[in-house]
Design an enzyme around this catalytic site. Structure first.
Site, PDB file in Angstrom:
ATOM      1  N   LYS A 136       0.818  -1.211   0.000  1.00 16.60           N
ATOM      2  CA  LYS A 136       0.000   0.000   0.000  1.00 16.60           C
ATOM      3  C   LYS A 136       0.857   1.270   0.000  1.00 16.60           C
ATOM      4  O   LYS A 136       0.362   2.351  -0.287  1.00 16.60           O
ATOM      5  CB  LYS A 136      -0.954  -0.008   1.192  1.00 16.60           C
ATOM      6  CG  LYS A 136      -2.056  -1.057   1.041  1.00 16.60           C
ATOM      7  CD  LYS A 136      -3.075  -0.987   2.167  1.00 16.60           C
ATOM      8  CE  LYS A 136      -4.253  -1.904   1.927  1.00 16.60           C
ATOM      9  NZ  LYS A 136      -3.916  -3.339   2.105  1.00 16.60           N
TER      10      LYS A 136
HETATM   11  C1  LIG Z   1      -4.567  -4.396   1.516  1.00 20.66           C
HETATM   12  C2  LIG Z   1      -3.846  -5.698   1.542  1.00 20.66           C
HETATM   13  C3  LIG Z   1      -4.221  -6.777   0.701  1.00 20.66           C
HETATM   14  C4  LIG Z   1      -5.424  -6.709  -0.207  1.00 20.66           C
HETATM   15  O1  LIG Z   1      -5.214  -5.881  -1.306  1.00 20.66           O
HETATM   16  P1  LIG Z   1      -6.436  -5.439  -2.226  1.00 20.66           P
HETATM   17  O2  LIG Z   1      -5.888  -4.494  -3.201  1.00 20.66           O
HETATM   18  O3  LIG Z   1      -7.443  -4.813  -1.287  1.00 20.66           O
HETATM   19  O4  LIG Z   1      -6.992  -6.677  -2.849  1.00 20.66           O
HETATM   20  C5  LIG Z   1      -3.473  -7.936   0.733  1.00 20.66           C
HETATM   21  N1  LIG Z   1      -2.418  -8.059   1.576  1.00 20.66           N
HETATM   22  C6  LIG Z   1      -2.032  -7.061   2.392  1.00 20.66           C
HETATM   23  C7  LIG Z   1      -0.873  -7.275   3.304  1.00 20.66           C
HETATM   24  C8  LIG Z   1      -2.726  -5.849   2.413  1.00 20.66           C
HETATM   25  O5  LIG Z   1      -2.342  -4.862   3.239  1.00 20.66           O
END
Ligand SMILES: *Cc1c(COP(=O)(O)O)cnc(C)c1O
Length: 432
Positions: free
Chosen positions: A107
């Site tokens: 993210k």
């Molecule tokens: C947010 C997140 C996901 C999911 O990602 P999406 O784009 O919402 O499908 C998977 N793994 C981790 C560690 C995350 O922080």
């Protein structure tokens, strides 16, 4: 670049509006009205490009003339300043490590890019922008780090007291400066409800320029396309490339679909989920049945109604048959996820986090029937972010990167908040 709403293709806006608003009024999601293809020679010569140059090329192709090239270069180079290494496990399997940013989760790519884009579009405006985010864990840490000291922007993070891990809480509460953490006496849903109510409150929005840093913002999706190209570049002889994406809200996977539309040669996408398997179930049956999420050890994927599903449908012309030809879905229980973590350690001497382990299980199953593919698992976070579970399952403490370890001794600063809208509103009006 122009963007339309998935609910009404006639409702078009420019990038600045899409980024600063986040969501169209009709509650659809913004999508680029044209997804240009990259030149063939770019893909052929991709090994000659750095990650930052790949990012700039992909970004400027998609954004067209929305931002002058020099400004865009500053934004992209500033946001993408850490690597995304590809680790080979065996002849068919690779792991793409997306956790080398400040908050140790993928993210960071979205949050850092969005912060710079918002700040850019907000320049010259003398009213500051106040971003409200509710978080159950990973989003808050990435947004806090991504917007830290961004000029003209203040961030308010609401998190449920006692319901985020110790180190995750430290990621939200120790930065200070333009980042304020509100510790809400309630659940994640309560935090989200407070934020939603604030956006709909005209008295508040007339006085404060509020916006969200939610994962539905197109600014978070765009930079997530970059590392698909960067992964492809690192394959010695790419052929029949499969991306396996551990998914919750499906932003990460949707970014992969955009990369493929832009010309990246991808054989197949794998949608890997925990027990919250709404999308794999849809791919199997053609029926989409959202439902309340259940709690798992890969909790950043505990989503019962994935917000980016609307974008996926849009990309496939709302046709199940088209979608299931390019995406295969698999889902795993916590018990299977734990087995996956142990197996990856035993077989490859690699510590994978619970989210990545869901991806590992899915790729393994897919490659039983498709052995001659090159599979890339997106490792979405560093295992040390989920310390208690990882220690319990694997029986040892994974290496904790310094930027996370040093948070332990930092002082938490959060404002205790009752789960009461009027109190929250009064606090906002008094503070901004
Ligand atoms: C947010 C997140 C996901 C999911 O990602 P999406 O784009 O919402 O499908 C998977 N793994 C981790 C560690 C995350 O922080």
């Amino acid at each position: 670049m122009r963007l339309y709403s998935t609910k009404n293709k006639e409702n078009k806006v420019d990038l600045s509006k899409a980024v600063l608003k986040g969501l169209p009024e009709d509650n659809g999601l913004y999508m680029p009205d044209d997804i240009p293809t990259l030149p063939q020679e770019f893909i052929q010569n991709i090994k000659e490009y750095s990650f930052q140059d790949i990012a700039l090329k992909v970004c400027s192709t998609l954004l067209k003339d929305s931002i002058p090239q020099n400004d865009l270069k500053d934004i992209v180079y500033g946001a993408i300043d850490f690597p995304a290494p590809l680790i080979q496990m065996d002849a068919q399997k690779y792991i793409l490590e997306l956790f080398h940013g400040p908050s140790l989760a993928f993210k960071d790519f979205g949050a850092r890019f969005m912060a710079r884009l918002m700040s850019y579009f907000n320049r010259g405006n003398n009213r500051e922008l106040v971003i409200l985010v509710a978080t159950s864990g990973d989003t808050g840490g990435a947004v806090a780090a991504g917007f830290y000291k961004t000029p003209g922007i203040k961030v308010v993070i609401l998190y449920p007291s006692g319901k985020v891990s110790h180190l995750q809480e430290k990621q939200l509460t120790t930065l200070g400066h333009n980042i304020t953490a509100l510790e809400v006496d309630g659940t994640f849903d309560d935090c989200q409800a407070l934020v939603k109510k604030a956006f709909l409150d005209n008295e508040l929005t007339n006085k404060i320029r509020l916006t969200s840093a939610n994962s539905i913002n197109i600014a978070r999706l765009i930079p997530q396309t970059f590392y698909y190209f960067e992964a492809y570049k690192q394959l010695e002889n790419p052929s029949d490339v499969v991306f396996c994406v551990p998914s919750g809200n499906f932003g990460n996977l949707t970014a992969g679909l955009l990369a493929s539309k832009m010309g990246l040669p991808v054989h197949k996408f794998i949608a890997a989920t925990n027990s919250n398997n709404v999308v794999p179930a849809y791919l199997g049956s053609g029926t989409y049945s959202p439902r309340p999420s259940v709690r798992t050890i890969s909790n950043a994927m505990d989503v019962g109604n994935p917000s980016n599903f609307a974008r996926m449908e849009d990309l496939y012309g709302f046709t199940w048959n088209n979608m299931k030809q390019e995406i295969e879905g698999y889902s795993y229980t916590d018990k299977e996820t734990e087995e996956g973590m142990k197996e990856v350690k035993a077989k490859y001497d690699y510590t994978i986090d619970p989210h990545g382990a869901v991806g590992y299980m899915a790729l393994k199953e897919y490659q039983k029937d498709n052995p001659n593919t090159q599979g890339i698992i997106l490792e979405t976070a560093h295992p040390s972010k989920f310390l208690p579970d990882v220690e319990r399952i694997l029986g040892y403490t994974p290496n904790i990167p310094a930027r996370l370890a040093e948070l332990r001794d930092r002082k938490k600063e959060a404002i205790w908040t009752k789960n009461n809208y009027e109190d929250f509103k009064k606090w906002l009006l008094g503070s901004y």
